[in-house]
Design a protein around this motif. Structure first.
Motif, PDB file in Angstrom:
ATOM      1  N   LEU A 405       4.935   2.720 -70.613  1.00 38.17           N
ATOM      2  CA  LEU A 405       5.264   1.299 -70.627  1.00 38.17           C
ATOM      3  C   LEU A 405       5.062   0.764 -72.028  1.00 38.17           C
ATOM      4  O   LEU A 405       4.003   0.962 -72.636  1.00 38.17           O
ATOM      5  CB  LEU A 405       4.373   0.545 -69.640  1.00 38.17           C
ATOM      6  N   ASN A 406       6.082   0.085 -72.553  1.00 40.19           N
ATOM      7  CA  ASN A 406       5.991  -0.578 -73.849  1.00 40.19           C
ATOM      8  C   ASN A 406       5.913  -2.080 -73.620  1.00 40.19           C
ATOM      9  O   ASN A 406       6.932  -2.734 -73.364  1.00 40.19           O
ATOM     10  CB  ASN A 406       7.199  -0.244 -74.715  1.00 40.19           C
ATOM     11  N   PRO A 407       4.706  -2.673 -73.672  1.00 38.21           N
ATOM     12  CA  PRO A 407       4.549  -4.108 -73.406  1.00 38.21           C
ATOM     13  C   PRO A 407       5.230  -4.972 -74.469  1.00 38.21           C
ATOM     14  O   PRO A 407       5.233  -4.619 -75.660  1.00 38.21           O
ATOM     15  CB  PRO A 407       3.025  -4.316 -73.424  1.00 38.21           C
ATOM     16  N   ASP A 408       5.804  -6.102 -74.025  1.00 44.28           N
ATOM     17  CA  ASP A 408       6.426  -7.089 -74.915  1.00 44.28           C
ATOM     18  C   ASP A 408       7.316  -6.398 -75.946  1.00 44.28           C
ATOM     19  O   ASP A 408       7.031  -6.374 -77.137  1.00 44.28           O
ATOM     20  CB  ASP A 408       5.352  -7.928 -75.604  1.00 44.28           C
ATOM     21  N   LEU A 409       8.397  -5.870 -75.448  1.00 40.80           N
ATOM     22  CA  LEU A 409       9.289  -5.058 -76.273  1.00 40.80           C
ATOM     23  C   LEU A 409       9.772  -5.798 -77.507  1.00 40.80           C
ATOM     24  O   LEU A 409       9.832  -5.226 -78.599  1.00 40.80           O
ATOM     25  CB  LEU A 409      10.486  -4.614 -75.420  1.00 40.80           C
ATOM     26  N   ASP A 410      10.101  -7.064 -77.381  1.00 38.55           N
ATOM     27  CA  ASP A 410      10.650  -7.811 -78.507  1.00 38.55           C
ATOM     28  C   ASP A 410       9.634  -7.945 -79.639  1.00 38.55           C
ATOM     29  O   ASP A 410       9.981  -7.885 -80.817  1.00 38.55           O
ATOM     30  CB  ASP A 410      11.092  -9.199 -78.047  1.00 38.55           C
ATOM     31  N   ALA A 417       1.464   0.031 -79.122  1.00 32.65           N
ATOM     32  CA  ALA A 417       0.980  -0.561 -77.868  1.00 32.65           C
ATOM     33  C   ALA A 417       1.519   0.141 -76.636  1.00 32.65           C
ATOM     34  O   ALA A 417       1.458  -0.403 -75.540  1.00 32.65           O
ATOM     35  CB  ALA A 417       1.320  -2.054 -77.816  1.00 32.65           C
ATOM     36  N   GLN A 418       2.042   1.354 -76.782  1.00 34.66           N
ATOM     37  CA  GLN A 418       2.571   2.048 -75.610  1.00 34.66           C
ATOM     38  C   GLN A 418       1.448   2.462 -74.656  1.00 34.66           C
ATOM     39  O   GLN A 418       0.389   2.923 -75.073  1.00 34.66           O
ATOM     40  CB  GLN A 418       3.347   3.299 -76.034  1.00 34.66           C
ATOM     41  N   GLY A 461       3.880  -4.309 -57.839  1.00 34.75           N
ATOM     42  CA  GLY A 461       2.993  -4.853 -58.860  1.00 34.75           C
ATOM     43  C   GLY A 461       2.603  -3.890 -59.960  1.00 34.75           C
ATOM     44  O   GLY A 461       1.423  -3.789 -60.325  1.00 34.75           O
ATOM     45  N   VAL A 462       3.566  -3.193 -60.544  1.00 32.53           N
ATOM     46  CA  VAL A 462       3.273  -2.291 -61.659  1.00 32.53           C
ATOM     47  C   VAL A 462       2.817  -3.115 -62.863  1.00 32.53           C
ATOM     48  O   VAL A 462       3.386  -4.177 -63.164  1.00 32.53           O
ATOM     49  CB  VAL A 462       4.510  -1.453 -62.023  1.00 32.53           C
ATOM     50  N   ASP A 463       1.789  -2.656 -63.551  1.00 31.91           N
ATOM     51  CA  ASP A 463       1.314  -3.340 -64.753  1.00 31.91           C
ATOM     52  C   ASP A 463       0.811  -2.316 -65.752  1.00 31.91           C
ATOM     53  O   ASP A 463       0.998  -1.106 -65.570  1.00 31.91           O
ATOM     54  CB  ASP A 463       0.239  -4.378 -64.405  1.00 31.91           C
ATOM     55  N   THR A 464       0.161  -2.765 -66.806  1.00 35.89           N
ATOM     56  CA  THR A 464      -0.303  -1.852 -67.856  1.00 35.89           C
ATOM     57  C   THR A 464      -1.379  -0.898 -67.370  1.00 35.89           C
ATOM     58  O   THR A 464      -1.640   0.126 -68.014  1.00 35.89           O
ATOM     59  CB  THR A 464      -0.832  -2.658 -69.053  1.00 35.89           C
ATOM     60  N   ALA A 465      -1.976  -1.203 -66.212  1.00 32.92           N
ATOM     61  CA  ALA A 465      -2.988  -0.296 -65.648  1.00 32.92           C
ATOM     62  C   ALA A 465      -2.360   0.811 -64.813  1.00 32.92           C
ATOM     63  O   ALA A 465      -3.042   1.763 -64.425  1.00 32.92           O
ATOM     64  CB  ALA A 465      -3.984  -1.088 -64.801  1.00 32.92           C
ATOM     65  N   GLY A 466      -1.033   0.679 -64.509  1.00 30.07           N
ATOM     66  CA  GLY A 466      -0.358   1.745 -63.796  1.00 30.07           C
ATOM     67  C   GLY A 466       0.226   1.309 -62.474  1.00 30.07           C
ATOM     68  O   GLY A 466       0.602   0.138 -62.274  1.00 30.07           O
TER      69      GLY A 466
END
Length: 528
Positions: A405-410, A417-418, A461-466
């Motif tokens: 997951l690449n948060p806040d792509l823009d 931050a991957q 509910g997928v998020d940065t924790a998985g």
């Protein structure tokens, strides 16, 4: 018209219409239309003389007219979408019916507008040599002068052969109708569905269609009746509906078997919570790219309202960059309208901040061509996986089984931050399609996965924790075994219960409205 209230006036009009078999009618006291003018006017013969109506050609294959023409009871103009109950013939481009100009063809289906006396009638073949009239977008105003045209009775003719025209003044403006009064004429039997036209600066447009009338002065009406008022159904606010209906055959005729990629988003300026739904971008196997604009109603059979070519297929001997698109996904970058992320065959990853009917804009290179990493990406989907963030993240599956997951792509791009959600394994290489959607009502988006054996799974509910659990939608080798291309989005509703579009192997296109974990998916066929 007297001093009666609006409610009493409409009641009186309906009572007056009981004197005839069809409620709204032709221009008594008007003059014959000048030769060559109003060639978009349409004469409708319904049921081999059972009824006669008028209309206006608003597309080469569609006529705008009144629902009452096709209803069992014209005073209660309820019509079901589909073939008309009675054989209906349309004469278009022939303002003098004794001549041979124009086209005579059958009406094959009618599509009613909910809540008012209006239908779109499809012709068996497109009309050539006649310019359709535009549908107005500005509302009528009290005191405005409109021109009413029609083929119905006059003061002296029972079945006139020529189109007649007269001026009417707008008395009242309601949400779905207007009241009009003829200056020297009345609307008489034979003109149900005839257009009320705004003429300004050389432009002619339809504002309303005839619905009911007092018929004062019309041949066959009680001589004591002198009132020349009428009620017309407004169409100035139906422009989006008209566009949606008239493009349906084009959408249905598209070679959906050749659709290789689908991406969803608010590309043309719609937004969550608004009245219009998500748009869809399709990349075809000849490298053409098409944008379908979302509709503003809630009919799952017709979720799109217009079609635009974003990129044309290359001509013989030429090439197109879209021939090299391996994956595409719609993405929000916080600018109010959505864009695209494209992964190309050489490994380059590109962000386009905005897409509209004219093409893609705001190119931003996220990964250079011929890099050693991105050729190993098997699927990509952008979505809001970070809570309370308006810009999308990018979720990627890789050929070694990783999910990242690449948060806040823009803001962050793909080089920092991957987050690694799943390490290398043998399961995720079998994810053949993935799409971000809102199905469970969680704070972040869910992930929809269709596996190589046809099984479909939702990860809520997928998020940065998985990942946080999973729900099986379809078992292996069942309903989605032939689902070749799919995408989630708010195509029918704008609530946090997204729909899923599915293109099957042999071309049929379906939608599953408001898909939810644990629910029984309901398929609605759009094409095929």
């Amino acid at each position: 018209m007297g001093r009666r209230s609006r409610a009493a006036w409409i009641s009186g009009l309906c009572a007056a219409s009981l004197m005839t078999s069809v409620p709204a009618y032709a221009v008594a006291g008007g003059t014959a239309a000048p030769g060559g003018a109003y060639t978009f006017a349409v004469k409708l013969d319904i049921g081999d003389g059972k009824r006669s109506c008028s209309g206006a050609l608003v597309d080469k294959q569609w006529v705008l007219t009144a629902a009452g023409c096709f209803a069992d009871d014209p005073k209660n103009p309820k019509v079901t979408e589909g073939a008309p109950k009675w054989k209906t013939t349309a004469t278009v481009g022939r303002t003098d019916l004794t001549g041979t100009a124009g086209t005579v063809t059958d009406v094959t289906q009618v599509v009613p507008s909910a809540g008012r006396d209006v239908v779109m009638a499809q012709l068996a073949k497109p009309v050539s040599g006649v310019t359709p009239v535009a549908v107005a977008s500005a509302p009528p105003a009290q005191g405005e002068e409109l021109k009413v045209i029609g083929f119905g009775r006059t003061k002296t003719e029972w079945v006139p052969n020529k189109l007649h025209t007269a001026s009417f003044s707008v008395d009242t403006v309601q949400d779905t109708a207007i009241g009009i009064t003829g200056k020297d004429a009345a609307v008489c039997q034979g003109d149900t569905g005839g257009p009320a036209l705004r003429e300004s600066g050389g432009r002619v447009e339809v504002v309303a269609v005839n619905s009911t009338s007092w018929q004062g002065g019309c041949l066959g009406t009680d001589p004591a009746e002198t009132r020349t008022g009428a009620v017309d159904a407004r169409v100035d606010d139906l422009g989006a509906w008209v566009r949606q209906v008239r493009y349906r055959p084009v959408f249905a005729a598209a070679p959906w078997k050749k659709a290789t990629h689908i991406a969803s988003g608010y590309f043309t300026g719609g937004s969550a919570g608004g009245t219009r739904h998500m748009d869809m971008i399709v990349r075809w196997n000849d490298a053409e790219v098409t944008l379908y604009q979302g509709a503003d109603d809630n009919d799952p059979r017709h979720p799109f309202a217009a079609e635009y070519q974003v990129a044309a297929p290359p001509k013989k001997g030429e090439t197109s960059i879209w021939q090299h698109a391996m994956q595409i996904t719609g993405a929000s970058f916080g600018g109010g309208a959505d864009g695209l992320v494209v992964r190309w065959s050489d490994g380059e990853l590109t962000q386009y901040t905005h897409v509209d009917a004219k093409g893609v804009h705001g190119e931003k290179k996220l990964a250079k061509a011929k890099n050693t990493l991105w050729p190993h990406a098997t699927q990509i989907t952008a979505g809001r996986y970070t809570a309370n963030q308006q810009r999308d993240d990018l979720l990627v599956t890789w050929d070694d089984g990783r999910v990242t997951l690449n948060p806040d792509l823009d803001t962050n791009g793909v080089d920092k931050a991957q987050k690694v959600l799943v390490n290398k394994n043998t399961t995720w290489p079998h994810a053949t399609q993935i799409s971000a959607g809102e199905f469970s009502g969680k704070k972040t988006m869910d992930l929809l996965v269709r596996w190589s054996d046809g099984e479909a799974t939702l990860y809520p509910g997928v998020d940065t924790a998985g990942f946080h659990g999973e729900s099986q939608l379809f078992k292996p080798k069942t309903d989605w075994n032939d689902a070749t291309v799919l995408n989630a989005g708010a195509f029918v509703g704008n609530e946090r219960m997204h729909d899923v579009l599915v293109r099957r192997e042999n071309g049929p296109l379906s939608i599953y409205p408001a898909l939810s974990p644990g629910g029984k998916p309901k398929e609605v066929k759009i094409v095929g």
